[in-house]
Enzyme design. Structure first.
Site, short mmCIF file in Angstrom:
data_model
loop_
_atom_site.label_atom_id
_atom_site.label_comp_id
_atom_site.label_asym_id
_atom_site.label_seq_id
_atom_site.Cartn_x
_atom_site.Cartn_y
_atom_site.Cartn_z
N THR A 11 3.20 31.18 7.02
CA THR A 11 2.47 31.45 5.77
C THR A 11 1.87 32.86 5.73
O THR A 11 1.28 33.25 4.72
CB THR A 11 1.32 30.43 5.57
OG1 THR A 11 0.47 30.50 6.72
CG2 THR A 11 1.84 29.02 5.39
N SER A 140 1.49 38.11 23.70
CA SER A 140 0.65 39.23 23.25
C SER A 140 0.43 40.17 24.43
O SER A 140 0.55 39.75 25.59
CB SER A 140 -0.71 38.71 22.77
OG SER A 140 -1.61 39.78 22.57
N TYR A 153 -8.98 33.81 24.50
CA TYR A 153 -7.76 34.21 23.76
C TYR A 153 -6.74 34.75 24.76
O TYR A 153 -5.57 34.36 24.75
CB TYR A 153 -8.07 35.23 22.66
CG TYR A 153 -6.79 35.69 21.97
CD1 TYR A 153 -6.04 34.79 21.20
CD2 TYR A 153 -6.30 36.99 22.12
CE1 TYR A 153 -4.85 35.19 20.59
CE2 TYR A 153 -5.12 37.38 21.51
CZ TYR A 153 -4.39 36.48 20.76
OH TYR A 153 -3.20 36.87 20.16
P1 NDP Z 1 -1.75 35.65 10.92
O1 NDP Z 1 -3.16 35.17 10.92
O2 NDP Z 1 -1.33 36.61 9.87
O3 NDP Z 1 -0.75 34.40 10.91
C1 NDP Z 1 -0.99 33.29 11.72
C2 NDP Z 1 -0.10 32.14 11.30
O4 NDP Z 1 -0.34 31.03 12.19
C3 NDP Z 1 -0.38 31.65 9.89
O5 NDP Z 1 0.84 31.41 9.23
C4 NDP Z 1 -1.13 30.33 10.10
O6 NDP Z 1 -0.80 29.42 9.07
C5 NDP Z 1 -0.54 29.85 11.44
N1 NDP Z 1 -1.44 28.93 12.12
C6 NDP Z 1 -2.64 29.23 12.68
N2 NDP Z 1 -3.20 28.11 13.18
C7 NDP Z 1 -2.33 27.09 12.91
C8 NDP Z 1 -2.34 25.69 13.16
N3 NDP Z 1 -3.36 25.09 13.79
N4 NDP Z 1 -1.29 24.94 12.75
C9 NDP Z 1 -0.27 25.53 12.11
N5 NDP Z 1 -0.18 26.84 11.85
C10 NDP Z 1 -1.21 27.61 12.25
O7 NDP Z 1 -1.53 36.29 12.36
P2 NDP Z 1 -0.29 37.05 13.04
O8 NDP Z 1 0.93 36.96 12.23
O9 NDP Z 1 -0.78 38.37 13.47
O10 NDP Z 1 -0.16 36.19 14.37
C11 NDP Z 1 0.98 35.41 14.69
C12 NDP Z 1 1.02 35.22 16.19
O11 NDP Z 1 1.10 36.48 16.84
C13 NDP Z 1 -0.20 34.53 16.80
O12 NDP Z 1 0.25 33.67 17.82
C14 NDP Z 1 -1.01 35.69 17.37
O13 NDP Z 1 -1.81 35.27 18.45
C15 NDP Z 1 0.10 36.61 17.83
N6 NDP Z 1 -0.22 38.02 17.98
C16 NDP Z 1 -0.82 38.73 16.97
C17 NDP Z 1 -1.07 40.09 17.14
C18 NDP Z 1 -1.76 40.92 16.10
O14 NDP Z 1 -2.35 41.97 16.47
N7 NDP Z 1 -1.72 40.56 14.82
C19 NDP Z 1 -0.64 40.79 18.36
C20 NDP Z 1 -0.03 39.94 19.35
C21 NDP Z 1 0.19 38.61 19.14
P3 NDP Z 1 -1.83 28.44 8.32
O15 NDP Z 1 -3.17 29.11 8.34
O16 NDP Z 1 -1.23 28.27 6.97
O17 NDP Z 1 -1.78 27.19 9.13
C1 8X3 Z 2 -3.48 40.28 19.50
C2 8X3 Z 2 -3.59 41.66 20.08
O1 8X3 Z 2 -5.10 43.24 21.41
O2 8X3 Z 2 -6.12 41.96 19.60
O3 8X3 Z 2 -2.90 39.41 20.39
O4 8X3 Z 2 -5.53 40.89 21.64
S1 8X3 Z 2 -5.16 41.93 20.70
#
Ligand code: NDP
Ligand code: 8X3
Length: 253
Positions: A11, A140, A153
């Site tokens: 999403t 990550s 985290y």
């Molecule tokens: P967003 O917040 O933009 O997206 C997160 C997604 O995860 C949403 O679609 C949300 O959907 C879904 N989600 C969260 N909790 C749940 C749940 N309990 N059940 C089902 N779906 C869930 O974040 P990102 O796209 O940045 O993050 C995606 C992944 O990448 C994560 O695992 C994050 O830890 C990782 N990550 C992010 C980084 C960053 O800097 N952005 C860097 C490294 C890793 P909804 O709320 O509709 O359920």
């Molecule tokens: C998300 C990247 O550096 O905020 O996983 O932990 S950081």
């Protein structure tokens, strides 16, 4: 018939951008998340734009019963999932260990670790039956190095790293690929969620440099998924050019 990819957390952010990338390359998609309205809107947009089939499944990955119920009861024609992108995840809070909310800790562990385990176990029987599959886990840089106030985290992402290694070994005999992708800072809804809706704090994280975009990460996910059958990227770390690791980001003053 087109290959089917299941993307959790579609999403927003990486998941949403990956859905677009796979759809534009002819895949059928199962997209999941908790926000039904967004899922329905994304399904509609992708189907119209790419003339592909999209199935939207609304469930919380923390809810083991809901995960298995949704995936075990897929319509027959949706069961041949060949790629799983375990992307759903979040950080909640950035606090010293002794001050952090234990509820936040539990939500991160239940989502980033347990959710990934449940979805993987629910999807794997289909891949094992077909002797074909690719699981892509979203780690990550926080799963490679621990930073101040990152405590749980970081632990949840170190666990993703360990589980990816374990899956890769145990699934060898089924010819299933396992890739762990470890992005650095990327501008998505991640920080807005982490700081519980505080847009000012979230914006500050990305000030003074050009962070990764969701599309950058989606391109890398797709690249890993589109390699020849005998070739697997096991573990891949990426960051924007301004970031060396968790500790060093060069920002314009
Ligand atoms: P967003 O917040 O933009 O997206 C997160 C997604 O995860 C949403 O679609 C949300 O959907 C879904 N989600 C969260 N909790 C749940 C749940 N309990 N059940 C089902 N779906 C869930 O974040 P990102 O796209 O940045 O993050 C995606 C992944 O990448 C994560 O695992 C994050 O830890 C990782 N990550 C992010 C980084 C960053 O800097 N952005 C860097 C490294 C890793 P909804 O709320 O509709 O359920
Ligand atoms: C998300 C990247 O550096 O905020 O996983 O932990 S950081």
């Amino acid at each position: 018939m087109s290959d089917i990819v299941l993307i959790t957390g579609a999403t927003s952010g990486f998941g949403k951008a990956s859905a677009e990338k796979f759809a534009s390359n002819g895949f059928q998609l199962i997209i999941t998340g908790r926000r039904k309205e967004r899922l329905d809107e994304i399904k509609k947009q992708l189907e119209e734009k790419f003339q592909t089939k999209v199935l939207a499944l609304e469930f919380d990955v923390q809810d083991k019963k809901a995960v298995f119920n949704a995936i075990e009861n897929l319509p027959e024609e949706w069961k041949n999932i060949s790629i799983l992108v375990n992307n759903a995840g979040l950080a909640l809070g950035r606090d010293y260990f002794e001050e952090a909310s234990m509820d936040d800790w539990e939500t991160m562990i239940n989502t980033n670790l347990n959710g990934l385990l449940y979805v993987s176990r629910a999807v794997l029987p289909y891949m094992i039956k077909n002797k074909k599959g690719h699981i892509i886990n979203m780690g990550s840089v926080a799963g490679k190095e621990v930073y101040e106030k990152g405590n749980v985290y970081c632990a949840s992402k170190f666990a993703v790293d360990a589980i990816s290694q374990g899956m890769r070994i145990d699934l060898l005999r089924h010819k299933i690929k396992v890739t762990s992708i470890n992005p650095g800072a990327a501008e998505t809804e991640f920080s807005k969620v982490r700081f519980k809706g505080d847009e000012g704090m979230a914006a500050k994280i990305y000030e003074g440099y050009k962070a990764l975009s969701a599309e950058d990460v989606a391109d890398v996910i797709y690249y890993c998924a589109s390699l020849p059958p005998h070739l697997c990227i096991n573990d891949l770390t990426l960051s924007c050019v301004a970031q060396a690791n968790c500790y060093y980001t060069y920002k314009d003053s």
